[in-house]
Design a protein around this motif. Structure first.
Motif, short mmCIF file in Angstrom:
data_model
loop_
_atom_site.label_atom_id
_atom_site.label_comp_id
_atom_site.label_asym_id
_atom_site.label_seq_id
_atom_site.Cartn_x
_atom_site.Cartn_y
_atom_site.Cartn_z
N ASP A 46 0.84 -1.20 0.00
CA ASP A 46 0.00 0.00 0.00
C ASP A 46 0.88 1.25 0.00
N GLY A 47 0.41 2.28 -0.71
CA GLY A 47 1.13 3.53 -0.76
C GLY A 47 2.27 3.56 -1.75
N HIS A 48 2.52 2.46 -2.46
CA HIS A 48 3.63 2.35 -3.39
C HIS A 48 3.14 1.99 -4.80
N GLY A 49 3.89 2.43 -5.82
CA GLY A 49 3.61 2.03 -7.19
C GLY A 49 2.15 2.17 -7.56
N GLU A 50 1.59 1.11 -8.11
CA GLU A 50 0.20 1.12 -8.56
C GLU A 50 -0.80 1.23 -7.42
#
Length: 256
Positions: A46-50
């Motif tokens: 969560d919170g990263h990339g996609e």
């Protein structure tokens, strides 16, 4: 949280967990090579990339979701767990949750005891420099500078450069603030002593002292842990830039 999967699900399952500020493609090259023998799972936290729009909460909250996935999709067990930096701390927390969760685990360049001064310094510095590091223009500049700063064997192939440009600028400032706030206040759980996993704790020769100290502290909880020092390398170099060397060391460990 999203999961990218490679290989035949009938094969032993391996999960590779990326570091803070990165995404699933951190381990893309390793996953493709391992998928000939294993079923490889690459989560995007969560919170990263996609998954940039979903707030990152903490190491423990991330592990709650990973345990749900493992229980629902892997019959509650994996063959191996590997993680770099924040991902390695998440591996530690996973080992604490269930003694027989995995047979093998690799923790790479992770901190596992509270470092409040470092947390405050990193958070302050990150807030000041965020737009100079994670804007699309900054990411393109970083990729352009890589050939001047790194040897050819450490450069990203085009596919990973494309992912870098697409996903790194999506990273919210709040994600890394939450990462620093929780990653650098983590402490080992007593239940870690019960793990039945064979564990390697990697760190680069040029890592910060807190990472090296973490390896020793972890070994005091898990005496059979093997500590591996990557000579001449800095934080996360094997996982991020040297997949062939990563695979050589990891596969020997998996086959032992």
């Amino acid at each position: 949280m999203k999961f990218h999967e490679f290989g035949d699900k009938k094969n032993p399952h391996i999960m590779l967990i990326h570091g803070g500020g990165n995404a699933w493609w951190n381990y893309l090259r390793q996953a493709r090579a391992l998928s000939e023998r294993y079923y490889v799972i690459l989560p995007t936290m969560d919170g990263h990339g996609e998954e940039y729009a979903i707030p990152y909460v903490s190491t423990e909250a991330t592990v709650d979701k990973l345990m749900d996935y493992i229980n629902e999709n892997c019959d509650g067990r994996l063959f191996a767990l590997c993680g770099v930096s924040l991902g390695g701390q998440i591996v530690i927390e996973l080992l604490s949750r269930k003694p027989d969760l995995v047979e093998k685990a690799i923790i790479d360049g992770s901190v596992c005891y509270p470092t409040p001064n470092m947390a405050k310094f990193c958070t302050f510095t990150f807030k000041l420099t965020f737009k100079f590091i994670f804007s699309e223009k900054a990411c393109k500049r970083q990729l352009a500078l890589m050939p001047k700063m790194l040897p050819e064997k450490m450069l990203y192939p085009k596919e990973m450069r494309d992912y870098y440009i697409q996903e790194m600028p999506l990273l919210p400032k709040e994600t890394m603030v939450s990462v620093y706030r929780t990653y650098m206040y983590y402490h080992l759980k007593a239940s870690l002593r019960d793990t039945k996993a064979q564990v390697m704790y990697w760190y680069g020769e040029k890592e910060m002292k807190c990472v090296k100290k973490s390896a020793q502290l972890f070994q005091s909880y898990v005496p059979n842990c093997v500590i591996y020092k990557a000579q001449g390398y800095n934080h996360g170099y094997l996982a991020l830039y040297l997949p062939d060397e990563w695979l050589e060391i990891a596969c020997k460990f998996f086959d032992n």
